[in-house]
Design a protein around this motif. Structure first.
Motif, PDB file in Angstrom:
ATOM      1  N   ASP A  96       0.732 -21.172  -4.135  1.00 50.93           N
ATOM      2  CA  ASP A  96       0.207 -20.533  -5.340  1.00 50.93           C
ATOM      3  C   ASP A  96      -0.588 -19.308  -4.920  1.00 50.93           C
ATOM      4  O   ASP A  96      -1.723 -19.413  -4.463  1.00 50.93           O
ATOM      5  N   ALA A  97       0.017 -18.137  -5.059  1.00 46.84           N
ATOM      6  CA  ALA A  97      -0.637 -16.892  -4.657  1.00 46.84           C
ATOM      7  C   ALA A  97      -1.339 -16.199  -5.824  1.00 46.84           C
ATOM      8  O   ALA A  97      -1.806 -15.068  -5.680  1.00 46.84           O
ATOM      9  N   ASP A  98      -1.419 -16.877  -6.961  1.00 40.87           N
ATOM     10  CA  ASP A  98      -2.125 -16.326  -8.120  1.00 40.87           C
ATOM     11  C   ASP A  98      -3.595 -16.727  -7.984  1.00 40.87           C
ATOM     12  O   ASP A  98      -4.028 -17.760  -8.503  1.00 40.87           O
ATOM     13  N   ILE A  99      -4.352 -15.927  -7.263  1.00 41.70           N
ATOM     14  CA  ILE A  99      -5.737 -16.262  -6.929  1.00 41.70           C
ATOM     15  C   ILE A  99      -6.616 -16.327  -8.174  1.00 41.70           C
ATOM     16  O   ILE A  99      -7.471 -17.210  -8.309  1.00 41.70           O
ATOM     17  N   HIS A 100      -6.407 -15.415  -9.112  1.00 43.60           N
ATOM     18  CA  HIS A 100      -7.264 -15.362 -10.294  1.00 43.60           C
ATOM     19  C   HIS A 100      -6.880 -16.389 -11.357  1.00 43.60           C
ATOM     20  O   HIS A 100      -7.726 -16.785 -12.165  1.00 43.60           O
ATOM     21  N   GLY A 101      -5.637 -16.818 -11.350  1.00 44.31           N
ATOM     22  CA  GLY A 101      -5.202 -17.787 -12.360  1.00 44.31           C
ATOM     23  C   GLY A 101      -4.306 -18.852 -11.789  1.00 44.31           C
ATOM     24  O   GLY A 101      -3.140 -18.975 -12.194  1.00 44.31           O
ATOM     25  N   PRO A 102      -4.797 -19.639 -10.839  1.00 39.76           N
ATOM     26  CA  PRO A 102      -3.948 -20.665 -10.219  1.00 39.76           C
ATOM     27  C   PRO A 102      -3.565 -21.761 -11.214  1.00 39.76           C
ATOM     28  O   PRO A 102      -4.439 -22.329 -11.865  1.00 39.76           O
ATOM     29  N   SER A 103      -2.283 -22.042 -11.311  1.00 37.44           N
ATOM     30  CA  SER A 103      -1.838 -23.044 -12.287  1.00 37.44           C
ATOM     31  C   SER A 103      -1.006 -24.156 -11.668  1.00 37.44           C
ATOM     32  O   SER A 103      -0.689 -25.128 -12.344  1.00 37.44           O
ATOM     33  N   ILE A 104      -0.647 -24.024 -10.390  1.00 41.44           N
ATOM     34  CA  ILE A 104       0.184 -25.042  -9.754  1.00 41.44           C
ATOM     35  C   ILE A 104      -0.470 -26.422  -9.779  1.00 41.44           C
ATOM     36  O   ILE A 104       0.192 -27.417 -10.110  1.00 41.44           O
ATOM     37  N   PRO A 105      -1.773 -26.557  -9.453  1.00 42.85           N
ATOM     38  CA  PRO A 105      -2.383 -27.886  -9.506  1.00 42.85           C
ATOM     39  C   PRO A 105      -2.278 -28.535 -10.887  1.00 42.85           C
ATOM     40  O   PRO A 105      -2.024 -29.741 -10.999  1.00 42.85           O
ATOM     41  N   THR A 106      -2.458 -27.740 -11.941  1.00 43.51           N
ATOM     42  CA  THR A 106      -2.373 -28.283 -13.293  1.00 43.51           C
ATOM     43  C   THR A 106      -0.947 -28.698 -13.630  1.00 43.51           C
ATOM     44  O   THR A 106      -0.711 -29.770 -14.202  1.00 43.51           O
ATOM     45  N   LEU A 107       0.020 -27.871 -13.263  1.00 42.60           N
ATOM     46  CA  LEU A 107       1.414 -28.180 -13.569  1.00 42.60           C
ATOM     47  C   LEU A 107       1.898 -29.426 -12.827  1.00 42.60           C
ATOM     48  O   LEU A 107       2.734 -30.175 -13.339  1.00 42.60           O
TER      49      LEU A 107
ATOM     50  N   LEU B 175      10.164 -22.111   1.216  1.00 46.90           N
ATOM     51  CA  LEU B 175       8.810 -21.969   0.692  1.00 46.90           C
ATOM     52  C   LEU B 175       8.874 -21.027  -0.505  1.00 46.90           C
ATOM     53  O   LEU B 175       9.331 -19.887  -0.383  1.00 46.90           O
ATOM     54  N   PHE B 176       8.419 -21.508  -1.656  1.00 48.67           N
ATOM     55  CA  PHE B 176       8.338 -20.667  -2.853  1.00 48.67           C
ATOM     56  C   PHE B 176       6.907 -20.143  -2.972  1.00 48.67           C
ATOM     57  O   PHE B 176       5.945 -20.894  -2.829  1.00 48.67           O
ATOM     58  N   VAL B 177       6.790 -18.840  -3.211  1.00 48.31           N
ATOM     59  CA  VAL B 177       5.484 -18.202  -3.373  1.00 48.31           C
ATOM     60  C   VAL B 177       5.360 -17.758  -4.827  1.00 48.31           C
ATOM     61  O   VAL B 177       6.087 -16.865  -5.279  1.00 48.31           O
ATOM     62  N   ASP B 178       4.452 -18.412  -5.558  1.00 48.29           N
ATOM     63  CA  ASP B 178       4.232 -18.082  -6.966  1.00 48.29           C
ATOM     64  C   ASP B 178       3.257 -16.914  -7.039  1.00 48.29           C
ATOM     65  O   ASP B 178       2.057 -17.071  -6.857  1.00 48.29           O
ATOM     66  N   LEU B 179       3.795 -15.722  -7.293  1.00 42.59           N
ATOM     67  CA  LEU B 179       2.977 -14.510  -7.348  1.00 42.59           C
ATOM     68  C   LEU B 179       2.247 -14.399  -8.682  1.00 42.59           C
ATOM     69  O   LEU B 179       2.703 -14.955  -9.692  1.00 42.59           O
ATOM     70  N   PRO B 180       1.130 -13.677  -8.730  1.00 43.01           N
ATOM     71  CA  PRO B 180       0.512 -13.380 -10.024  1.00 43.01           C
ATOM     72  C   PRO B 180       1.395 -12.423 -10.808  1.00 43.01           C
ATOM     73  O   PRO B 180       2.247 -11.736 -10.229  1.00 43.01           O
TER      74      PRO B 180
END
Length: 337
Positions: A132-143, A207-212
């Motif tokens: 999860d590379a979306d530092i300001h809005g990380p959503s992977i833990p919630t999903l 490895l999947f990188v979830d960008l902002p």
């Protein structure tokens, strides 16, 4: 008596449909065992998620029956050896394919797509990670329902949080859920760099990188620190999302940053209730038109579903993952030439 040479000759007439070479030349036939009329061998594919694996296996059986013996009892063990599509690098060297998932606009379901792509491949038997590379809005833990967990330490390395075999890492594991990260570019860059160097990812096939969303420092940092295999672009059909996606495509295809565009996924394409009729709530063919405009592949369309569970959504992602791994296999094969 059936011989190994006869089996290899027969199977040399079966081609991998993506790589356009025969299975024997590609080294995909291994561990041949013959006992009378019983013939067993390993069919080593380039990915466990190969969408053509059953048809390739059937073609192998047909080749043996046609060219060797109609009475042969053929047993095929389908396995895989995922090849690397990346340029050699000391960064994340144990990971064979790194795919960034990006969007030009927030709210298009990019993170949901990233999670489902990763879980579909993991369920197929691949070794998969999700960053999860979306530092300001990380959503992977919630999903994933992994919020509140904290990574353990192995020496100086963080150990990824695992979800059903899927390795994940997110800034969301390191800060409180209500804490806002008001970070400037250099801090973002450092955090992303640490997720590459200070996490014990181990050996991974993908490895999947979830960008902002958008175009900014995080994207530049990823491309500077990690040699990507390619980028999957997520959009919705509506014009405002497509317009911002064009900007993302322009960034990734910039000559100074040029990345392989693996294709477009159109999310929230339509809603289809029990009457069978499709309702295009956000417009129609936005992803298709964008793909044609940029001469890139439309990997697939994802409908709006009331039941967003993985078990229900997986049917939409399996063909997309099939196309994705085919492209990565072709890139890996071309790299070896």
């Amino acid at each position: 008596m059936i011989t190994q040479d006869q089996i290899l000759k027969a199977l040399s007439y079966v081609d991998d449909p993506d790589l356009n070479k025969d299975l024997v030349t590609l080294g995909m036939i291994q561990k041949i065992e013959i006992d009378g009329h019983k013939v067993a061998f390993d069919l080593v594919l380039t990915t466990p998620a190969c969408p053509m694996k059953e048809s390739i296996a059937r073609a192998c059986t047909t080749a043996v029956h046609t060219m060797v013996s109609a009475d042969a009892d053929v047993h095929i063990n389908i396995t895989s050896n995922v090849q690397s599509s990346r340029e050699n690098s000391t960064v994340l060297s144990g990971i064979r394919n790194i795919i960034a998932v990006a969007s030009g606009k927030g709210g298009v379901g990019k993170s949901t797509v990233a999670v489902n792509l990763a879980k579909t491949l993991s369920d197929a038997g691949a070794r998969v990670g999700l960053l999860d590379a979306d530092i300001h809005g990380p959503s992977i833990p919630t999903l994933l329902g992994t919020q509140g967990q904290k990574p353990a330490m192995d020496g100086e390395l963080m150990v990824p949080i695992e979800y059903n075999g899927l390795k994940t890492m997110s800034i969301g594991y390191l800060v409180e859920s209500k804490q806002a990260l008001v970070w400037r570019g250099p801090m973002l860059s450092k955090a992303i760099s640490q997720f590459c160097t200070d996490v014990k990812w181990g050996e991974l096939d993908y490895l999947f990188v979830d960008l902002p969303p958008g175009t900014g420092d995080a994207h530049l940092s990823i491309m500077q620190h990690i040699p990507l295999s390619g980028v999957v672009i997520v959009t919705t059909p509506e014009e405002v999302a497509v317009a911002d996606t064009r900007k993302a495509l322009d960034m990734f295809t910039n000559p100074h940053l040029k990345q392989e565009i693996l294709g477009v996924v159109e999310n929230m394409s339509y809603f289809q209730p029990e009457d069978g009729r499709k309702y295009y709530l956000f417009g129609k063919d936005g992803g298709k038109n964008l793909s044609e405009e940029w001469n890139i592949d439309l990997l697939g369309t994802i409908p709006i579903e009331e039941d967003k569970s993985f078990s229900n959504m997986q049917k939409s992602y399996i063909p997309i993952v099939g196309k994705l791994v085919q492209k990565l296999s072709i890139i890996a094969a071309n790299k070896e030439k």
